[in-house]
Design a protein around this motif. Structure first.
Motif, mmCIF file in Angstrom:
data_model
loop_
_atom_site.group_PDB
_atom_site.id
_atom_site.type_symbol
_atom_site.label_atom_id
_atom_site.label_comp_id
_atom_site.label_asym_id
_atom_site.label_seq_id
_atom_site.Cartn_x
_atom_site.Cartn_y
_atom_site.Cartn_z
ATOM 1 N N ALA A 163 3.367 -0.717 8.324
ATOM 2 C CA ALA A 163 2.323 -0.377 9.260
ATOM 3 C C ALA A 163 1.106 -0.011 8.761
ATOM 4 O O ALA A 163 -0.052 -0.345 9.193
ATOM 5 N N ARG A 164 0.924 0.132 7.529
ATOM 6 C CA ARG A 164 -0.487 0.323 6.697
ATOM 7 C C ARG A 164 -1.242 -1.055 6.268
ATOM 8 O O ARG A 164 -2.316 -0.843 5.859
ATOM 9 N N LEU A 190 0.810 -1.063 0.115
ATOM 10 C CA LEU A 190 0.026 -0.113 0.054
ATOM 11 C C LEU A 190 0.931 1.129 0.185
ATOM 12 O O LEU A 190 0.493 2.317 -0.626
ATOM 13 N N SER A 191 1.885 1.158 0.675
ATOM 14 C CA SER A 191 2.681 2.459 0.589
ATOM 15 C C SER A 191 3.781 2.570 -0.523
ATOM 16 O O SER A 191 4.243 3.597 -0.647
ATOM 17 N N GLY A 192 3.910 1.590 -1.340
ATOM 18 C CA GLY A 192 4.851 1.585 -2.260
ATOM 19 C C GLY A 192 6.037 1.301 -2.082
ATOM 20 O O GLY A 192 7.148 1.045 -2.732
ATOM 21 N N ARG A 193 6.437 1.147 -0.585
ATOM 22 C CA ARG A 193 7.834 0.596 -0.335
ATOM 23 C C ARG A 193 7.885 -0.927 0.236
ATOM 24 O O ARG A 193 6.718 -1.259 1.048
ATOM 25 N N ASP A 194 8.868 -1.515 -0.182
ATOM 26 C CA ASP A 194 8.917 -2.836 0.375
ATOM 27 C C ASP A 194 10.489 -3.241 0.523
ATOM 28 O O ASP A 194 11.109 -4.314 0.055
ATOM 29 N N PRO A 195 10.921 -2.534 1.710
ATOM 30 C CA PRO A 195 12.449 -2.894 1.734
ATOM 31 C C PRO A 195 12.885 -4.192 2.107
ATOM 32 O O PRO A 195 14.071 -4.493 2.050
ATOM 33 N N GLU A 196 11.789 -5.118 2.764
ATOM 34 C CA GLU A 196 12.117 -6.550 3.030
ATOM 35 C C GLU A 196 11.958 -7.288 2.071
ATOM 36 O O GLU A 196 12.119 -8.776 2.261
ATOM 37 N N HIS A 197 11.666 -6.821 0.887
ATOM 38 C CA HIS A 197 11.300 -7.705 -0.263
ATOM 39 C C HIS A 197 10.045 -8.862 0.079
ATOM 40 O O HIS A 197 10.129 -9.880 -0.390
ATOM 41 N N LEU A 198 9.117 -8.405 0.810
ATOM 42 C CA LEU A 198 8.037 -9.341 1.286
ATOM 43 C C LEU A 198 6.972 -9.584 0.435
ATOM 44 O O LEU A 198 6.176 -10.776 0.417
#
Length: 279
Positions: free
Chosen positions: A124-125, A28-36
């Motif tokens: 968190a979202r 949702l945030s457009g971010r996926d730093p852990e590549h989940l």
């Protein structure tokens, strides 16, 4: 007191592979730093590749039966598991799995049902499935397991906290969904002897870690993430990867180094093949 089984970790080399996923689609945030996040397209591609390569999906009954010696399975067998009960497991993964006829186990943080991710600011979202959504999943072939109460890391916890994340979490999941879980997955994949004993005493038939094999209450799994190319996904199913992962599983830094090197090697191989095709 229950004696927690400790088996030869190298028997895992011949066991059904256990694949571990987390989220699907796009964040949702457009971010996926852990590549989940694994996209729906990649998930379909991975499942199709497994079946075309002769891998046979198994459910939890067959997996437990193999370890007990009651069930014989083909060498190329796999159990698919999903951690965190993210909404995308309901909306995206479950229908795709059902279309392939592949059973799975979804591990639920029972205290966060219908809420959002609270263990990571980066996610968190992201929404956790509701009780009503979870209740419908077993009919699709997705069994429900427990992933602690609220995704707290369970190493070095005291008796009351361990009870909350094992026995109490199981009761909460049953109260909300009607499902009595047989399987448990450690948040973050970490555990210690007291943690494993608490899970055993809570009555779970099996529990899963990540790259650590400590018997029936800390079975080894292979993490599949959004960084996996087709080549790295295939490599993660090989005996060579299993050996490296089990060796590295004794130390998380080594485990992450092995994973990163595998992904780098496979990306380089894929790029080289692409250049060759373009000549």
């Amino acid at each position: 007191m229950i004696q927690v089984e400790e088996t030869n970790p190298w028997r895992a080399l011949t066991s059904p592979r256990v694949l571990m996923y987390h989220f699907f689609g796009e964040p949702l945030s457009g971010r996926d730093p852990e590549h989940l996040f694994v996209t729906g397209e990649n998930f379909r591609t991975q499942l199709g590749s497994l079946l075309r390569s002769g891998w046979r999906p198994v459910d939890l009954d067959a997996y437990l039966g193999w370890w007990s010696g009651r069930v014989r399975l083909p060498r190329k067998s796999f159990l698919l598991t999903i951690d965190d009960a993210h909404r995308s497991a309901v909306d995206l993964a479950a229908p795709i799995l059902a279309s392939f006829g592949i059973p799975s186990v979804l591990f639920v943080p029972a205290g966060l049902i219908g809420s959002t991710v609270r263990w990571s600011e980066d996610y968190a979202r992201e929404q956790i499935a509701t009780a009503d959504q979870l209740r419908r999943l077993p009919a699709t072939g997705m069994e429900l397991g427990v992933h602690g109460f609220d995704h707290t890391r369970m190493v070095s916890l005291g008796p009351s906290d361990l009870r909350l994340h094992t026995a109490d979490a199981r009761l909460d999941l049953e109260r909300l969904t009607g499902v009595r879980a047989r399987a448990f997955a450690y948040p973050y994949g970490t555990h210690d002897p007291l943690t494993r004993r608490a899970v055993a005493e809570a009555g779970y038939a099996v529990s899963f870690a990540v790259a650590r094999e400590h018997g029936s209450h800390a079975r080894w799994r292979i993490c599949v993430d959004g960084n996996d190319s087709r080549a790295s996904f295939r490599f993660k199913l090989t005996p060579a990867y299993a050996v490296a992962s089990l060796l590295g599983g004794r130390a998380w830094r080594v485990r992450h180094l092995v994973r990163d090197q595998v992904e780098t090697m496979c990306r380089a191989t894929s790029a080289g093949m692409g250049r060759d095709r373009g000549r």
